[in-house]
Design a protein around this motif. Structure first.
Motif: not given
Ligand code: SF4
Ligand code: SF4
Length: 180
Positions: A21-33, A112-116
């Motif tokens: 199956r394709p991944n549904i998670t990302v390698q945070y913080p190297h990747e961000r949705v 904003s979109h600042d979620y961190e």
């Protein structure tokens, strides 16, 4: 009868199926949705084309906040000019409801979109969005276009207009009496 090894085969089948199956998670913080456009995260000031804030210090957002986490301090000078001393926002207590943004008729703030927002020191979750700055010149956001007139109301208005054309109302009281 229980056959030895069927559990292992079953788990291998599930592992292989999920492996394909394709991944549904990302390698945070190297990747961000990429967030949906209407995501609501930390409150932020909006700026105009010149890069200046648009807050007039009306305090509508402070009154609208159900969590009482916006505190605006304004001083008025002898010439009646207003000055924002503090525009205080406790992001750590914000539930991102957006009611303050809706209350602002000057389009001065946004979610904003600042979620961190994770912090080591919790005291840094209370921030000043503006400090020691004059208020902006009042310039309200464009009004929302009125909703279309309901079909039944439009039809009754047209019928009234047609009736007036057939039986026009007398221009004066005398004219009305003369007709009678
Ligand atoms: S952000 Fe908007 S609602 Fe809040 S004080 Fe400024 S102008 Fe008024
Ligand atoms: S988003 Fe809601 S809780 Fe957060 S500051 Fe605005 S009104 Fe208050």
């Amino acid at each position: 009868m229980r056959i030895w090894g069927t559990g292992v085969l079953k788990s291998m089948r599930i592992a292989f199926r999920n492996f394909m199956r394709p991944n549904i998670t990302v390698q945070y913080p190297h990747e961000r949705v990429e967030l949906p456009e209407r995501s609501r995260w930390a409150l932020a000031m909006k700026l105009d084309e010149a890069g200046a804030h648009k807050c007039t210090g009306c305090m509508a957002c402070e009154k609208a906040c159900p969590d009482f986490i916006i505190k605006i301090e304004i001083t008025t000078g002898e010439d009646r000019s207003k000055h924002i001393d503090h525009w205080h926002y406790e992001v750590g207590a914000c539930m991102m409801c957006g009611l303050c943004v809706e209350a602002c008729t000057f389009d001065a703030i946004e979610m904003s979109h600042d979620y961190e927002l994770a912090r080591i020191d919790p005291s840094t979750l209370a921030i000043e969005l503006l400090a020691d700055t004059p208020v902006a010149v009042a310039k309200k956001r464009a009004p929302v276009a009125p909703a279309a007139e309901p079909a039944s109301a439009a039809a009754s208005a047209a019928a009234e207009a047609a009736a007036d054309t057939v039986n026009p109302a007398p221009a004066t009281a005398e004219e009305g009496c003369a007709d009678a």
